[in-house]
Design an enzyme around this catalytic site. Structure first.
Site, PDB file in Angstrom:
ATOM      1  N   ASP A 478     -36.502  22.744 -17.032  1.00 53.37           N
ATOM      2  CA  ASP A 478     -35.820  24.029 -17.197  1.00 53.37           C
ATOM      3  C   ASP A 478     -34.732  24.219 -16.129  1.00 53.37           C
ATOM      4  O   ASP A 478     -34.693  23.496 -15.121  1.00 53.37           O
ATOM      5  CB  ASP A 478     -36.876  25.152 -17.104  1.00 53.37           C
ATOM      6  CG  ASP A 478     -36.510  26.392 -17.896  1.00 53.37           C
ATOM      7  OD1 ASP A 478     -35.325  26.555 -18.236  1.00 53.37           O
ATOM      8  OD2 ASP A 478     -37.414  27.214 -18.151  1.00 53.37           O
ATOM      9  N   ASP A 548     -34.251  31.255 -26.090  1.00 54.49           N
ATOM     10  CA  ASP A 548     -35.433  32.071 -25.792  1.00 54.49           C
ATOM     11  C   ASP A 548     -35.662  33.116 -26.875  1.00 54.49           C
ATOM     12  O   ASP A 548     -36.681  33.799 -26.875  1.00 54.49           O
ATOM     13  CB  ASP A 548     -35.275  32.764 -24.428  1.00 54.49           C
ATOM     14  CG  ASP A 548     -35.745  31.854 -23.304  1.00 54.49           C
ATOM     15  OD1 ASP A 548     -36.396  30.830 -23.594  1.00 54.49           O
ATOM     16  OD2 ASP A 548     -35.456  32.160 -22.127  1.00 54.49           O
TER      17      ASP A 548
END
Ligand code: DGJ
Length: 722
Positions: A478, A548
């Site tokens: 990430d 997301d």
């Protein structure tokens, strides 16, 4: 060979199955970019070279007084020597001026494709896969040598471009800008398509007609970013999904980029793509070489949809690598939206129990397993297990998950450091900052200085310990903030503007170490969703978390946009507990990606579990079709307020999976949706009604969708097989 050199006319022609690209060596060694478009055989390019205007500078040594670099189609436009358009290259020399003027010196044509030092790039499967042309140019005043590198993939209508800049002089040279691709087109009758967005709203398609002057997109965020993707297409005005000319450009780079078109007073267009010149400079000492990253160029005259399919096939074949390029990827459930930071070993084992019973193959433990992390305010950089949550370390959890017959994955954010971390307390100068300023925070964290070897070595050691001591099958990498206050304490003041690029080189070095040391760990890229969804990341991670935002209606827009150049195999998509639509639609939309789950499986009702089991069967049934098939965007949510539809067709054209999602109910007497990409002569059985239809009928008349799935958020998937 698909690259020809006409010695007499001094013309190069680079051919693929669908395109030709022509470069001319003109008087005094000027290199001219004469043509890029559909296949041609003959080359009558003499008259393209002459377009002088008043106020245009000319070179008295050139015989033809009509010639001016100001409006000739320059192959690689440079700064300050008569070409007033935006320049691809600008190098400051020892005298302090930045006039840059490169001319032809030599060339080579050979089979295969060279690697780009320390950089991700597309690759040839074997020597026969492609042909490369390298043109050496020289600036005789400064000793600058520039090599323009072109590779054509004959069977795929793909050409790649990159540039090497070498200092053959005795004094330092400073590169102020170096674009990787420069294309001059003789007209400006194009629309520019780009992909804009933000966190949780990535890659929305935007299309605008070119106008005189400068226009384009860029990032200076230290990442390719959610905000603009390093993709741009120039499509001929009026081009549609199915027809018309489309030129697609995609930058194989994850840092600051610029994609810019300039239309000049002649109504011609220069298009540039490369490292963003803002906050960039690179000092080349005598004898040093700078390697600019690569741009993938796709041309087709069969519409925007075909442009996308060419990118998809090419990336699946010549960019994505490693074990999971072809191996079937495990169907996963991720803990993030299910638990956020609130989990322990037992909860995750309970997730695994439920997930296994549904047919899910891998449990991924997301953020929150390390340091003392219970929220996002701390511990990045402390890559050791939080034993309050995971007593006894990772082993009981990892072994427990494996004992259930599932695989196990874990989350890292290797490029970050929290001010509240042991790593920061031990090394208070490892985060990115500049002298005399307090750096900005974002999500309570700093970015770590990846340009430094010692910093990378520390992070690698920590990651290596976790990954080598535990049986880990998957890693999510990430990156949750952008880079402000850019600079490195390890660089001298005159080299601070090299930082952004050095950061990327450091990140790529760590990624390469990861994939070469752990080739059997599936790596998933991520950056707060799809903030680094670019071809460079795909070189390391065959799949990237797309966004997301997991709501399927929002995802439709994001997935349509992402599919402009990125294949289905790369778009990580999960079914989550969000509640705008039912589970059918969540599954039908996520099926257009890598497919997985991101929810607490204990909370599913019996009815929902039944749907999930069916989805998992479908996932296996259609896995090969999704991985190998061609995508057809039938109805775009950007153009139709009521529904979106797409189709995946197998390369043999014997299978087709059609999906329609209703954005909102609409009154409609009859709705026939015409399929695409089928074989007109084949007979297809429809799994919805059991009837047989010819491909010709389905493509000309369509399938009767009237009142099927016509409710807000409803959807339907129909399988046709020959
Ligand atoms: C952003 C990612 O996109 C999410 O999926 C999750 O991994 C969080 N970061 C964790 O902090």
């Amino acid at each position: 060979m698909s690259i020809y050199f006409d010695e007499q006319k001094k013309l190069f022609r680079l051919d693929t199955s669908g395109s030709s690209y022509v470069i001319g060596i003109y008087d005094q060694g000027y290199l001219l970019g004469l043509y890029y478009g559909g296949r041609i055989e003959d080359m009558h390019f003499d008259r393209f070279m002459t377009r002088i205007n008043s106020f245009s500078p000319y070179n008295p040594k050139v015989k033809d007084r009509e010639f001016t670099p100001d409006s000739a189609p320059m192959e690689y436009g440079c700064n300050g020597a008569g070409d007033f358009r935006i320049s691809a290259l600008c190098v400051r020399n020892a005298n302090g001026d930045n006039v840059t003027d490169i001319r032809y010196a030599a060339h080579r044509i050979y089979k295969g494709k060279p690697a780009i030092a320390d950089m991700p790039a597309t690759y040839a499967l074997d020597e026969a896969d492609c042909t490369t042309l390298e043109i050496d140019t020289v600036d005789r005043v400064t000793g600058l040598e520039v090599t323009l590198v072109y590779t054509v993939f004959e069977t795929q209508s793909v050409m790649t471009k990159s540039v090497r800049v070498h200092n053959a002089s005795d004094s330092p040279l400073v590169i102020e800008r170096v674009f990787s691709a420069c294309n001059d087109f003789p007209t400006m009758d194009f629309d520019l398509i780009t992909l804009h967005g933000r966190h949780a709203r990535e890659r929305h398609i935007e299309r605008r007609a070119l106008v005189h002057g400068l226009q384009g997109v860029s990032s200076k965020r230290g990442a390719s970013s959610h905000n603009q993707n390093p993709f741009a297409a120039l499509v001929r005005s009026g081009a549609t999904e199915e027809s018309g000319e489309a030129y697609g450009f995609n930058f194989v780079y994850s840092g600051n980029f610029s994609a810019v078109a300039e239309c000049d007073y002649n109504a011609s267009t220069r298009f540039l793509m490369g490292i963003n010149p803002e906050s960039f400079e690179w000092t080349l000492q005598s004898g040093e070489t700078f390697f600019a990253p690569e741009v993938v160029c796709v041309y087709t005259d069969k519409g925007i949809g075909e442009m996308s399919r060419i990118f998809h096939r090419f990336y699946n074949r010549n960019l994505i690598r490693g074990t999971f390029k072809d191996a079937k990827r495990p169907l996963l459930i991720n803990s993030w939206e299910a638990a956020y930071f609130d989990f322990d070993t037992q909860k995750l084992l309970d997730f695994a129990d439920e997930a296994k019973a549904l047919g899910i193959e891998m449990l991924v433990m997301d953020d929150g397993w390390f340091g003392k992390r219970n929220d996002d305010t701390n511990s990045l950089g402390d890559w050791y297990v939080n034993t309050d949550k995971l007593p006894g370390g990772l082993r009981p959890l990892v072994d427990g998950v494996h004992a259930k017959g599932m695989k196990f994955g874990i989350w890292f954010e290797p490029e970050m450091i929290s001010p509240d971390s042991d790593l920061f307390r031990a090394h208070p100068d490892w985060h990115i900052h500049v002298q005399g300023r307090d750096p900005m925070l974002s999500r309570h964290q700093y970015v770590i200085d990846m340009s430094r070897e010692d910093v990378r070595a520390n992070i690698w050691q920590q990651m290596y310990k976790i990954l080598s001591e535990n049986d880990i099958d998957y890693v999510k990498w990430d990156f949750n903030r952008h880079i402000s206050d850019a600079g490195s304490v390890s660089l001298p003041s005159e080299r601070q503007k090299e930082f952004f690029h050095r950061y990327m080189l450091g990140t790529y070095a760590l990624l390469e170490k990861f994939v070469s040391t752990f080739p059997n760990i599936l790596l998933e890229g991520c950056s707060g969703g799809g903030g680094r969804f670019d071809p460079a990341m795909l070189y390391y991670s065959p799949q990237i978390w797309t966004s997301d935002h997991t709501d399927p209606i929002e995802r439709l827009f994001i997935q349509f946009g992402t599919s402009m150049c990125y294949p289905t195999s790369a778009q990580s998509a999960h079914v989550s507990a969000c509640d705008r639509t039912g589970y059918e639609t969540k599954g039908n939309v996520a099926m257009w990606g890598t497919f997985g789950y991101e929810l607490d499986p204990r909370k599913l009702t019996a009815e929902e579990k039944e749907i999930v089991r069916r989805q998992i069967q479908d996932y296996h049934k259609y896995y090969d079709l999704h991985r190998r098939g061609d995508l057809y965007r039938l109805v775009s949510p950007f153009e139709n307020r009521h529904y979106a539809a797409w189709e995946i067709v197998s390369p043999e054209k014997d299978e087709c999976l059609f999906t329609l999602v209703c954005l909102r109910h609409f009154f409609c007497g009859s709705l026939y949706l015409r399929l695409r990409g089928l074989d007109p002569d084949k007979m297809y059985t429809c799994d919805l009604d059991g009837e047989q239809y010819s491909g010709n009928f389905l493509m000309r008349v369509g399938y009767n969708m009237t009142n099927l799935a016509n409710q807000d958020g409803a959807s339907i998937q129909i399988f046709f097989h020959a």
